[in-house]
Scaffold this active site. Sequence first.
Site, PDB file in Angstrom:
ATOM      1  N   ALA A 159      41.884  -6.066  41.160  1.00 36.58           N
ATOM      2  CA  ALA A 159      42.462  -5.257  40.089  1.00 36.58           C
ATOM      3  C   ALA A 159      41.725  -5.420  38.768  1.00 36.58           C
ATOM      4  O   ALA A 159      41.601  -4.481  38.001  1.00 36.58           O
ATOM      5  CB  ALA A 159      43.930  -5.624  39.915  1.00 36.58           C
ATOM      6  N   GLU A 162      35.913  -1.034  39.242  1.00 36.16           N
ATOM      7  CA  GLU A 162      34.873  -0.639  40.198  1.00 36.16           C
ATOM      8  C   GLU A 162      34.289   0.740  39.904  1.00 36.16           C
ATOM      9  O   GLU A 162      33.134   1.009  40.171  1.00 36.16           O
ATOM     10  CB  GLU A 162      35.414  -0.662  41.634  1.00 36.16           C
ATOM     11  CG  GLU A 162      35.657  -2.038  42.212  1.00 36.16           C
ATOM     12  CD  GLU A 162      37.025  -2.584  41.825  1.00 36.16           C
ATOM     13  OE1 GLU A 162      37.781  -1.871  41.136  1.00 36.16           O
ATOM     14  OE2 GLU A 162      37.338  -3.735  42.195  1.00 36.16           O
ATOM     15  N   ASP A 201       9.480  16.340   9.517  1.00 36.98           N
ATOM     16  CA  ASP A 201       8.292  17.013   8.989  1.00 36.98           C
ATOM     17  C   ASP A 201       8.755  18.332   8.390  1.00 36.98           C
ATOM     18  O   ASP A 201       9.824  18.815   8.725  1.00 36.98           O
ATOM     19  CB  ASP A 201       7.358  17.401  10.151  1.00 36.98           C
ATOM     20  CG  ASP A 201       6.552  16.236  10.640  1.00 36.98           C
ATOM     21  OD1 ASP A 201       6.417  15.267   9.888  1.00 36.98           O
ATOM     22  OD2 ASP A 201       6.067  16.313  11.784  1.00 36.98           O
ATOM     23  N   ASP A 243       4.143  14.790  14.907  1.00 40.97           N
ATOM     24  CA  ASP A 243       3.388  15.621  15.846  1.00 40.97           C
ATOM     25  C   ASP A 243       1.958  15.149  16.030  1.00 40.97           C
ATOM     26  O   ASP A 243       1.349  15.389  17.048  1.00 40.97           O
ATOM     27  CB  ASP A 243       3.416  17.094  15.410  1.00 40.97           C
ATOM     28  CG  ASP A 243       3.073  17.275  13.928  1.00 40.97           C
ATOM     29  OD1 ASP A 243       2.620  16.288  13.313  1.00 40.97           O
ATOM     30  OD2 ASP A 243       3.253  18.384  13.405  1.00 40.97           O
ATOM     31  N   ASP A 261       0.882   9.629  14.339  1.00 40.85           N
ATOM     32  CA  ASP A 261       2.313   9.453  14.091  1.00 40.85           C
ATOM     33  C   ASP A 261       2.937   8.491  15.098  1.00 40.85           C
ATOM     34  O   ASP A 261       4.079   8.072  14.929  1.00 40.85           O
ATOM     35  CB  ASP A 261       3.047  10.809  14.186  1.00 40.85           C
ATOM     36  CG  ASP A 261       2.791  11.666  12.960  1.00 40.85           C
ATOM     37  OD1 ASP A 261       2.447  11.091  11.914  1.00 40.85           O
ATOM     38  OD2 ASP A 261       2.932  12.898  13.043  1.00 40.85           O
ATOM     39  N   ASN A 312      43.517  -1.310  34.244  1.00 40.90           N
ATOM     40  CA  ASN A 312      43.241  -2.560  34.963  1.00 40.90           C
ATOM     41  C   ASN A 312      44.127  -3.694  34.451  1.00 40.90           C
ATOM     42  O   ASN A 312      44.656  -4.482  35.236  1.00 40.90           O
ATOM     43  CB  ASN A 312      41.781  -2.966  34.779  1.00 40.90           C
ATOM     44  CG  ASN A 312      40.874  -2.155  35.664  1.00 40.90           C
ATOM     45  OD1 ASN A 312      41.161  -1.004  35.956  1.00 40.90           O
ATOM     46  ND2 ASN A 312      39.777  -2.744  36.095  1.00 40.90           N
ATOM     47  N   GLU A 347      47.590  -3.269  35.821  1.00 39.90           N
ATOM     48  CA  GLU A 347      47.682  -3.635  37.244  1.00 39.90           C
ATOM     49  C   GLU A 347      47.779  -5.152  37.411  1.00 39.90           C
ATOM     50  O   GLU A 347      48.630  -5.669  38.144  1.00 39.90           O
ATOM     51  CB  GLU A 347      46.434  -3.165  37.999  1.00 39.90           C
ATOM     52  CG  GLU A 347      46.354  -1.676  38.221  1.00 39.90           C
ATOM     53  CD  GLU A 347      44.955  -1.249  38.665  1.00 39.90           C
ATOM     54  OE1 GLU A 347      44.184  -2.097  39.150  1.00 39.90           O
ATOM     55  OE2 GLU A 347      44.634  -0.053  38.498  1.00 39.90           O
ATOM     56  N   THR A 381      42.180   7.323  41.997  1.00 42.06           N
ATOM     57  CA  THR A 381      43.161   7.898  41.062  1.00 42.06           C
ATOM     58  C   THR A 381      42.804   7.609  39.603  1.00 42.06           C
ATOM     59  O   THR A 381      43.216   8.336  38.721  1.00 42.06           O
ATOM     60  CB  THR A 381      44.595   7.426  41.374  1.00 42.06           C
ATOM     61  OG1 THR A 381      44.647   6.031  41.197  1.00 42.06           O
ATOM     62  CG2 THR A 381      45.009   7.798  42.762  1.00 42.06           C
TER      63      THR A 381
HETATM   64  P1  ATP Z   1       4.060  18.402   7.811  1.00 44.60           P
HETATM   65  O1  ATP Z   1       3.694  16.975   7.644  1.00 44.60           O
HETATM   66  O2  ATP Z   1       5.345  18.755   7.211  1.00 44.60           O
HETATM   67  O3  ATP Z   1       3.880  18.928   9.193  1.00 44.60           O
HETATM   68  P2  ATP Z   1       1.538  19.479   6.931  1.00 44.60           P
HETATM   69  O4  ATP Z   1       1.177  20.359   8.065  1.00 44.60           O
HETATM   70  O5  ATP Z   1       1.206  20.002   5.568  1.00 44.60           O
HETATM   71  O6  ATP Z   1       3.057  19.193   6.854  1.00 44.60           O
HETATM   72  P3  ATP Z   1      -0.558  17.744   7.698  1.00 44.60           P
HETATM   73  O7  ATP Z   1      -0.832  18.469   8.952  1.00 44.60           O
HETATM   74  O8  ATP Z   1      -0.660  16.273   7.641  1.00 44.60           O
HETATM   75  O9  ATP Z   1       0.857  18.074   7.153  1.00 44.60           O
HETATM   76  O10 ATP Z   1      -1.533  18.364   6.599  1.00 44.60           O
HETATM   77  C1  ATP Z   1      -1.664  17.776   5.352  1.00 44.60           C
HETATM   78  C2  ATP Z   1      -2.418  18.710   4.438  1.00 44.60           C
HETATM   79  O11 ATP Z   1      -3.726  18.906   4.911  1.00 44.60           O
HETATM   80  C3  ATP Z   1      -1.820  20.094   4.318  1.00 44.60           C
HETATM   81  O12 ATP Z   1      -0.805  20.172   3.368  1.00 44.60           O
HETATM   82  C4  ATP Z   1      -3.022  20.932   3.926  1.00 44.60           C
HETATM   83  O13 ATP Z   1      -3.248  20.834   2.541  1.00 44.60           O
HETATM   84  C5  ATP Z   1      -4.137  20.234   4.658  1.00 44.60           C
HETATM   85  N1  ATP Z   1      -4.394  20.894   5.936  1.00 44.60           N
HETATM   86  C6  ATP Z   1      -3.528  21.193   6.906  1.00 44.60           C
HETATM   87  N2  ATP Z   1      -4.103  21.782   7.939  1.00 44.60           N
HETATM   88  C7  ATP Z   1      -5.408  21.878   7.616  1.00 44.60           C
HETATM   89  C8  ATP Z   1      -6.568  22.379   8.262  1.00 44.60           C
HETATM   90  N3  ATP Z   1      -6.499  22.913   9.470  1.00 44.60           N
HETATM   91  N4  ATP Z   1      -7.734  22.301   7.620  1.00 44.60           N
HETATM   92  C9  ATP Z   1      -7.812  21.755   6.413  1.00 44.60           C
HETATM   93  N5  ATP Z   1      -6.790  21.265   5.747  1.00 44.60           N
HETATM   94  C10 ATP Z   1      -5.597  21.319   6.321  1.00 44.60           C
END
Ligand code: ATP
Length: 938
Positions: free
Chosen positions: A309, A313, A355, A670, A674, A736, A739, A768
């Site tokens: 009891a 289980e 982000d 992303d 990160d 339990n 019981e 039950t």
């Molecule tokens: P979050 O961090 O919110 O995703 P984000 O895209 O601006 O924002 P990052 O991708 O780190 O962050 O970009 C940082 C900065 O670099 C941007 O704000 C922009 O000024 C510059 N950046 C972003 N993409 C490019 C690229 N393809 N070529 C050159 N510079 C870029």
Amino acid sequence: MNSTPLPASATDWHTLEVENSLELLNSHAETGLSTSDADQRLQVYGTNELQETAGRSPWQILLDQFTNIMLVMLIAVAIISGILDVVKLQQAGGVTEGEIPFKDTIAILAIVVLNGVLGYLQESRAEKALAALKRMASPKVRVLRDSKQMDIAAKDVVPGDIILLEAGVQVAADGRLLEESSLQIRESALTGEAHAVNKQAKIALPEDTPLGDRLNMVFQGTEVVLGRGKVLVTGTGMQTELGRIAAMLQAVESEPTPLQQRMTQLGNILVSGSLVLVAIVILVGLIQSGWNWANFVQLVEVSLSMAVAVVPEGLPAVITVTLALGTQRMVRRNALIRRLPAVETLGSVTNICSDKTGTLTQNKMVVQWVDTLEHKYSITGEGYEPTGEFMNAGQKIDPQSNSQVKTLMFGSVLCNDAILQYEDGQWQVLGDPTEGALLALAGKAGLEQSSLTKQIPRVAEFPFSSERKRMSVICQQSDPNNDGKLENYVMFTKGSPEIILERCQEIHLGEGLEPLTPQLRAQILERNNEMAGRGLRVLGFACNYLAEIPNEGTEETTEQDLIWLGLVGMLDAPRPEVRDAVAKCRKAGIRPMMITGDHQLTAQAIAQDLGIASAGDRVLTGREISKLSQTELEVLVNEVNIYARVAPEHKLRIVQALQKQGKFVAMTGDGVNDAPALKQADIGIAMGITGTDVSKEASDMVLLDDNFATIVAATEEGRVVYTNIRRFIKYILGSNIGEVLTIAAAPIMNLGGIPLSPLQILWMNLVTDGLPALALAMEPPEPDVMERPPFNPKESIFARGLGAYMVRIGIVFAIISIALMWWAYNWTQAPGYTGDRDAWKTMVFTTLCIAQMGHALAIRSNSRLFIELNPFTNPFLLGAVIVTTALQLLLIYVAPLRHFFDTHWLSLEELGICIGFSALMFVWVELEKLFFRFYRRS
Ligand code: ATP
């Protein structure tokens, strides 16, 4: 191109020159394979998947079920009850008429086996489901086929394919490098070496080069940290280095959740507690009877019942099912759980660090302004369609007629890794949306990507990273006479305007170059701030002319003394659903925070628009964070909600600072860098669409739609799961306790027998109690689920009154059933009673079962009464209560079942009395709610 099957297992690709490898595999670096050739090769070589050899075998999973301490105890109970039966048989001198010997033993063992099989089925299903979830998050690969770049599933890659690598990608197959630019790959999955390796395409190596030194090769499962590369696939599936050491394969992560671990501990405590109880009952019983061993058998029977009891289980199964259902509900809301503990801990999130780009905003960029200081053009057109006008003061202008704009447009196309293509009736971007918007812009200026990149080919590059916030490409000029400079190469640089501007010395003005004076710089920054202040994402452009191709690793010195070209401002509208999600967070005691790489003013405008911050709120920039000590940061994180121009390492520091303040942090990410912040966060969240493979690998959860609102939805589901788990734990453990107390009372009241056999108790605990508990796990969220503060992740599951409730309800439960037992015993033993004199036991059994039905209906809500709830919002519970009650009645009124379960026929009057007593339980729980409602109000 015809393919001849190849020695795919050949391991000496590193000894070959690029051309030989291409020839051997019948492939072409510029066109890739044709789709039909690739399909044929897929038939020959099979899919690019590793056979999962790691993980537990089915036998092991089955065996593991029986190592559960609760099942071990049940097996022990079965054996002891078997021994007791032998003793009884000997005493009675054989089997008496109508009796089934070893019934309890057989039944308990059957239940043990059933439980084991169910556990096995559930666990293997859970493992399969997790593997399926993992497959959903499985990477896509960019390949070159039919001369076109396309994204395909990693499993469809074949030997001979040309794959394109960029930072953040997990390499999908083994391959020979054809071209590379600043390519660094972390091969720790294969070699254990933590540092990234610089790769080189244009070398051939000796045959005996060890794996870690094969610089011209890339291997499946390794991660691109920086740069880009083009690879000829030489081995797929089990024919890769990783395939060869399949034992190193990471098994599906199905580690037990904190709750499951605590439940295992609880199981251990309960089992040891019940053993102590058994010892006490036997000892006290023997002492009371003056060591009369004749009582021993009955004492053992009582203690066995008590031992069964005490142990819940049914609980482990209900918890597993609840967590599995939770992951399913979450995936339906676009949140893919990668680690099971996240389901349960999501309910504790206090801060969501998100982000900006793509999560809070739509990531659908469209350029609205081009600003060369001399002129400011507004751009018309929508989406990525490369049609629209450049307007200046209400007048259409021809961008080609202005040399500054023309050069800037060249930079937009050439300093760009994305591809803009017309597919399925619309313009789509393959790659970064920011760069896609630049290609659309250049299209509006009449520039076409494919012809321009042929005319002015790229010869070198310094790739983009979130730390550098810029990128450069070096292209060979066909007619080197720009700006009167005759150098052979032109470098285009784009990125964060402040950073680019710092590196410029001159500016394009009029038809020539002028020095960039402090006044001009101030004007440019002012224009930048003006656009950013309106929430636009702004990029700065510059160029320079070079006599020679710069060497790799010389970006710091090469990206200097640049010529400023202008600013480009693009709109990335906030996601409409995020505003409500943010408001919901606030109500739920969760603090939304924005951590972005973008400009502080852009961040502020968007954050304000979404309700994450108010006007005038402080913004902390990456530069400021770098200057702060960790203790200073720990103070500031309590008040600042916007972090701009941050690099990944700042993200890590922000999480740590929040955690130091006792916060439970969910963090999105992303990029490739990160990963540490995602791992550090309590819930690491990767982006399903734009996220790199590396960030996904490091995360607990993947957002299939990249949407902030999905995080909030998942948090809500997490809270529902946790509340439901607490609800059925209350329900099961309370019963339990009831019981055990009832069984213990029987010998004390000297009723000459125990009311419940171990088999009946198992029936209650598994059927039950188990069925309604499963239904309680499906309880829909209470309306105020997102209006309460988050759960404290450190609190015990018994906190906030749960432990007290269990004990209180256990006692009430026991009082009701003991009162019934006393009444029923006297009723059945009365001289004029004509029924079965043992019927009192069945009355106790029935009351315990039916009282739990009332308990289940009442426990649906902590605060609202049963009549205030719609019974049909949880039809499973209604169904479970009806089915369980019916089953209980079958046990009493169907002769073979009655016989097997040792129950006794009850008259209608007796059944009515059981139901009456049972109803008291329901009434008590409802009265409690009324009492607490009144108590809280006064
Ligand atoms: P979050 O961090 O919110 O995703 P984000 O895209 O601006 O924002 P990052 O991708 O780190 O962050 O970009 C940082 C900065 O670099 C941007 O704000 C922009 O000024 C510059 N950046 C972003 N993409 C490019 C690229 N393809 N070529 C050159 N510079 C870029």
